[in-house]
Scaffold this motif. Structure first.
Motif, mmCIF file in Angstrom:
data_model
loop_
_atom_site.group_PDB
_atom_site.id
_atom_site.type_symbol
_atom_site.label_atom_id
_atom_site.label_comp_id
_atom_site.label_asym_id
_atom_site.label_seq_id
_atom_site.Cartn_x
_atom_site.Cartn_y
_atom_site.Cartn_z
ATOM 1 N N GLY A 1 -6.217 53.789 45.200
ATOM 2 C CA GLY A 1 -6.064 52.964 44.010
ATOM 3 C C GLY A 1 -4.606 52.747 43.658
ATOM 4 N N PHE A 2 -4.192 51.475 43.553
ATOM 5 C CA PHE A 2 -2.826 51.175 43.118
ATOM 6 C C PHE A 2 -2.810 49.785 42.493
ATOM 7 C CE2 PHE A 2 -2.536 48.563 46.865
ATOM 8 C CZ PHE A 2 -1.486 47.669 46.643
ATOM 9 N N ALA A 3 -1.759 49.517 41.728
ATOM 10 C CA ALA A 3 -1.578 48.193 41.144
ATOM 11 C C ALA A 3 -0.089 47.907 41.033
ATOM 12 C CB ALA A 3 -2.229 48.106 39.766
ATOM 13 N N VAL A 4 0.270 46.663 41.211
ATOM 14 C CA VAL A 4 1.647 46.221 41.016
ATOM 15 C C VAL A 4 1.860 45.964 39.527
ATOM 16 C CG1 VAL A 4 3.327 44.395 41.509
ATOM 17 C CG2 VAL A 4 1.810 45.235 43.325
ATOM 18 N N ILE A 5 2.955 46.491 39.001
ATOM 19 C CA ILE A 5 3.313 46.303 37.598
ATOM 20 C C ILE A 5 4.747 45.774 37.551
ATOM 21 C CG2 ILE A 5 1.694 48.070 36.795
ATOM 22 C CD1 ILE A 5 4.010 50.046 36.585
ATOM 23 N N GLY A 6 5.387 45.797 36.391
ATOM 24 C CA GLY A 6 6.793 45.426 36.303
ATOM 25 C C GLY A 6 7.043 43.934 36.474
ATOM 26 N N GLY A 7 8.283 43.596 36.863
ATOM 27 C CA GLY A 7 8.715 42.206 36.928
ATOM 28 C C GLY A 7 7.926 41.344 37.884
ATOM 29 N N HIS B 1 -0.444 52.910 31.413
ATOM 30 C CA HIS B 1 -0.381 52.852 32.870
ATOM 31 C C HIS B 1 -1.754 53.076 33.504
ATOM 32 C CE1 HIS B 1 3.961 52.994 32.230
ATOM 33 N NE2 HIS B 1 4.076 52.573 33.474
ATOM 34 N N ARG B 2 -2.535 53.979 32.930
ATOM 35 C CA ARG B 2 -3.870 54.192 33.493
ATOM 36 C C ARG B 2 -4.740 52.960 33.314
ATOM 37 N NH1 ARG B 2 -6.095 57.185 37.494
ATOM 38 N NH2 ARG B 2 -8.350 56.921 37.359
ATOM 39 N N TRP B 3 -4.651 52.348 32.153
ATOM 40 C CA TRP B 3 -5.432 51.140 31.891
ATOM 41 C C TRP B 3 -4.994 50.008 32.818
ATOM 42 C CZ3 TRP B 3 -4.478 46.739 28.211
ATOM 43 C CH2 TRP B 3 -5.642 45.983 28.006
ATOM 44 N N ALA B 4 -3.689 49.939 33.084
ATOM 45 C CA ALA B 4 -3.189 48.921 34.016
ATOM 46 C C ALA B 4 -3.815 49.091 35.389
ATOM 47 C CB ALA B 4 -1.670 49.009 34.115
ATOM 48 N N LEU B 5 -3.908 50.339 35.847
ATOM 49 C CA LEU B 5 -4.504 50.608 37.155
ATOM 50 C C LEU B 5 -5.988 50.245 37.167
ATOM 51 C CD1 LEU B 5 -4.369 51.904 40.010
ATOM 52 C CD2 LEU B 5 -4.917 54.084 38.918
ATOM 53 N N GLU B 6 -6.712 50.654 36.130
ATOM 54 C CA GLU B 6 -8.158 50.482 36.114
ATOM 55 C C GLU B 6 -8.593 49.028 35.941
ATOM 56 O OE1 GLU B 6 -9.442 53.112 33.029
ATOM 57 O OE2 GLU B 6 -9.414 54.890 34.332
ATOM 58 N N THR B 7 -7.744 48.199 35.352
ATOM 59 C CA THR B 7 -8.150 46.814 35.058
ATOM 60 C C THR B 7 -7.437 45.785 35.924
ATOM 61 O OG1 THR B 7 -6.498 46.640 33.275
ATOM 62 C CG2 THR B 7 -8.721 47.373 32.665
ATOM 63 N N ALA B 8 -6.595 46.222 36.854
ATOM 64 C CA ALA B 8 -5.866 45.285 37.715
ATOM 65 C C ALA B 8 -6.833 44.413 38.508
ATOM 66 C CB ALA B 8 -4.953 46.055 38.666
ATOM 67 N N THR B 9 -6.419 43.182 38.768
ATOM 68 C CA THR B 9 -7.231 42.253 39.555
ATOM 69 C C THR B 9 -6.380 41.670 40.678
ATOM 70 O OG1 THR B 9 -6.678 40.421 38.058
ATOM 71 C CG2 THR B 9 -8.708 41.649 37.609
ATOM 72 N N PRO B 10 -7.018 41.245 41.776
ATOM 73 C CA PRO B 10 -6.252 40.744 42.923
ATOM 74 C C PRO B 10 -5.532 39.430 42.611
ATOM 75 C CG PRO B 10 -8.505 41.306 43.551
ATOM 76 C CD PRO B 10 -8.458 41.314 42.059
ATOM 77 N N VAL B 11 -4.303 39.331 43.062
ATOM 78 C CA VAL B 11 -3.511 38.107 42.948
ATOM 79 C C VAL B 11 -2.843 37.868 44.295
ATOM 80 C CG1 VAL B 11 -1.543 36.981 41.825
ATOM 81 C CG2 VAL B 11 -3.094 38.408 40.475
#
Length: 249
Positions: free
Chosen positions: A18-24, A107-117
């Motif tokens: 499990g991972f998600a891109v965040i930031g800029g 940060h946890r919510w960002a990971l759990e709700t990320a969607t593919p782009v």
């Protein structure tokens, strides 16, 4: 962006779990157009299940570890920052202050709700990766702008404020508010409190940070920040536009 997209593609292919891109990069992806310069990829990863994401990244071809920063790896010259997170429930947040709640729960919510782009650059360069959604990006940026070190963060605060403002105005404040209304009550509360301070109660300070950026950032006025901040906070209230009409407990 080409180097960033190539490195993002390597993350997607690396079997990190499990991972998600965040930031800029995530902000640019959600806005759907060039927003501001960024030279690294920020990610959030799941520490609750194997494999260890940093260990995987360090063993990729062309990877270089940063001895001074354990959470940083360079992939073909692109800096990748990794933030680990674990499952969070409301009781886990007891005893934490508002900034800590913003960081941990955001940060946890960002990971759990990320969607593919799908990120694209120069036509042939493409990568599909999970990207944090707008509400989570706003929450994390509200933490970051308050947590920068004194004396070393004016430019970073400018980019944080610019990210927040553009996410709330270019995409309509209702997008972020709608997503944030679905998250746990403590996170909604601290997002509303941070937005009140950063955008509504101390807009002059935030405008000062924006003026340390480029001319477009410096064009934002205090009244602009107050308007969008007031709208966001109102929409996060239980009886706000589109919000639930009852208060639990």
């Amino acid at each position: 962006m080409v180097g960033l997209i190539r490195s993002a593609g390597r993350l997607a292919d690396a079997q990190l779990g499990g991972f998600a891109v965040i930031g800029g990069v995530a902000v640019t992806a959600r806005l759907g157009r060039a927003h501001r310069a960024t030279a690294d990829i920020d990610t959030v990863v799941d520490d609750d299940s194997p494999p260890d994401a940093l260990d995987v990244l360090r063993h990729l071809d062309g990877a270089v570890s940063d001895d001074a920063r354990a959470h940083r790896v360079y992939l073909d010259g692109t800096k990748v920052e990794v933030i680990g997170t674990g499952a969070v429930t409301e009781p886990d947040l007891d005893g934490l202050d508002d900034r800590q709640i913003l960081f941990v729960a955001g940060h946890r919510w960002a990971l759990e709700t990320a969607t593919p782009v799908t990120l694209t650059g120069d036509g042939a360069v493409r990568a599909t990766v999970p990207v944090a959604r707008v509400g989570a990006l706003v929450a994390m940026k509200l933490h970051a702008i308050q947590d920068r070190r004194v004396g070393g963060g004016l430019d970073k605060r400018a980019s944080d404020a610019w990210d927040i403002y553009r996410l709330l105005t270019d995409l309509d404040v209702g997008v972020a508010a709608g997503e944030l209304r679905s998250t746990m009550a403590p996170l909604r509360r601290v997002v509303a409190a941070a937005a009140t301070e950063i955008l509504v109660e101390r807009p002059g300070r935030t405008v000062g940070w924006l003026r340390s950026g480029d001319a477009e950032m410096a064009s934002v006025r205090a009244d602009d920040l107050i308007a969008v901040g007031t709208d966001l906070v109102a929409r996060l209230e239980p009886s706000g536009p589109g919000g639930p009409r009852t208060i639990d407990g």
